[in-house]
Design a protein around this motif. Structure first.
Motif, PDB file in Angstrom:
ATOM      1  N   ASP A   4       0.824  -1.210   0.000  1.00 50.72           N
ATOM      2  CA  ASP A   4       0.000   0.000   0.000  1.00 50.72           C
ATOM      3  C   ASP A   4       0.854   1.254   0.000  1.00 50.72           C
ATOM      4  O   ASP A   4       0.492   2.268  -0.612  1.00 50.72           O
ATOM      5  CB  ASP A   4      -0.931   0.016   1.220  1.00 50.72           C
ATOM      6  N   GLU A   5       2.007   1.199   0.678  1.00 44.52           N
ATOM      7  CA  GLU A   5       2.871   2.371   0.776  1.00 44.52           C
ATOM      8  C   GLU A   5       3.400   2.815  -0.584  1.00 44.52           C
ATOM      9  O   GLU A   5       3.726   3.984  -0.787  1.00 44.52           O
ATOM     10  CB  GLU A   5       4.055   2.081   1.715  1.00 44.52           C
ATOM     11  N   GLU A   6       3.489   1.877  -1.519  1.00 46.08           N
ATOM     12  CA  GLU A   6       3.979   2.196  -2.859  1.00 46.08           C
ATOM     13  C   GLU A   6       2.869   2.737  -3.760  1.00 46.08           C
ATOM     14  O   GLU A   6       3.153   3.298  -4.816  1.00 46.08           O
ATOM     15  CB  GLU A   6       4.573   0.945  -3.512  1.00 46.08           C
ATOM     16  N   ARG A   7       1.632   2.593  -3.320  1.00 46.34           N
ATOM     17  CA  ARG A   7       0.507   2.870  -4.201  1.00 46.34           C
ATOM     18  C   ARG A   7      -0.362   4.032  -3.754  1.00 46.34           C
ATOM     19  O   ARG A   7      -1.013   4.682  -4.583  1.00 46.34           O
ATOM     20  CB  ARG A   7      -0.347   1.602  -4.295  1.00 46.34           C
ATOM     21  N   PHE A   8      -0.382   4.296  -2.459  1.00 41.21           N
ATOM     22  CA  PHE A   8      -1.305   5.291  -1.938  1.00 41.21           C
ATOM     23  C   PHE A   8      -0.598   6.325  -1.069  1.00 41.21           C
ATOM     24  O   PHE A   8       0.387   6.004  -0.392  1.00 41.21           O
ATOM     25  CB  PHE A   8      -2.408   4.626  -1.098  1.00 41.21           C
ATOM     26  N   LYS A   9      -1.133   7.525  -1.080  1.00 39.93           N
ATOM     27  CA  LYS A   9      -0.721   8.578  -0.166  1.00 39.93           C
ATOM     28  C   LYS A   9      -1.986   9.117   0.500  1.00 39.93           C
ATOM     29  O   LYS A   9      -2.958   9.430  -0.197  1.00 39.93           O
ATOM     30  CB  LYS A   9       0.009   9.707  -0.882  1.00 39.93           C
ATOM     31  N   VAL A  10      -1.982   9.194   1.805  1.00 44.74           N
ATOM     32  CA  VAL A  10      -3.150   9.661   2.556  1.00 44.74           C
ATOM     33  C   VAL A  10      -2.735  10.821   3.447  1.00 44.74           C
ATOM     34  O   VAL A  10      -1.725  10.739   4.160  1.00 44.74           O
ATOM     35  CB  VAL A  10      -3.741   8.526   3.436  1.00 44.74           C
TER      36      VAL A  10
END
Length: 200
Positions: free
Chosen positions: A192-198
């Motif tokens: 998820d860390e490679e795909r999303f920024k929140v």
């Protein structure tokens, strides 16, 4: 997380092993497919997506066209045999949906809204992708397997001639479906860390 829609799209998978053991009628599936496409969003509500729905011999004819075209691409007998087997596996299904985008709609929007002209072809691709996904998921809810293929443009000319498809309809993808005769391949996900920024 428990969510009915997410459950459905999680279970929707690419199924290559398909057959003709389908209990639903072509009439029922036609209504299902048409409804899924009609309810799919499009830019400016342009409704640019089009479809040709093939069953039985018409479905098999399409994959015969593709198989014939691909013969010239084979590098050797082994490659030719693999390709022929793959096309036969698609023909073994129950039906195929040919997805198109109406280029007259796209051009009309470009003329009507020139400031967005360069974006409308891109947004049309978004529209057809959403329609394909919605239809694929709808077929899954009926217990059917499917896989999305892209043998355009090598068969475009034959498709237009055989099924009297308007010249302004541009073929974008083919969704072949049928009864599920084998399991889906495994599916991994990147972190998820490679795909999303929140940001909160």
């Amino acid at each position: 997380m428990s969510n009915h829609f997410l459950d459905l799209i999680t279970k929707r998978r690419t199924i290559y092993a398909i057959g003709k053991n389908v209990t639903q009628s072509p009439e029922f599936l036609t209504d299902l497919i048409q409804h899924a496409i009609k309810q799919s969003p499009s830019s400016f509500n342009s409704q640019s997506s089009r479809a040709v729905i093939l069953f039985n011999g018409q479905h098999e004819k399409f994959w015969g066209f593709v198989a014939d075209k691909l013969k010239s691409y084979a590098k050797d007998e082994v490659g030719a045999a693999k390709t022929a087997a793959k096309m036969a596996s698609f023909a073994a299904g129950f039906g195929t949906i040919l997805f198109f985008e109406d280029q007259n709609v796209v051009k009309g929007l470009q003329e009507q809204f020139p400031s967005y002209a360069e974006n409308f072809p891109v947004w049309a691709e978004h529209s057809t992708a959403i329609a394909q996904f919605a239809t694929w998921t709808a077929l899954h809810t009926e217990g059917l397997g499917a896989s999305l293929q892209h043998y355009n443009p090598i068969v475009d000319e034959q498709v237009h001639a055989e099924w009297d498809v308007p010249a302004n309809w541009k073929l974008r993808a083919q969704l072949v479906f049928g009864s599920i005769e084998g399991e889906a391949n495994g599916k991994d996900f990147i972190a998820d860390e490679e795909r999303f920024k929140v940001f909160k």
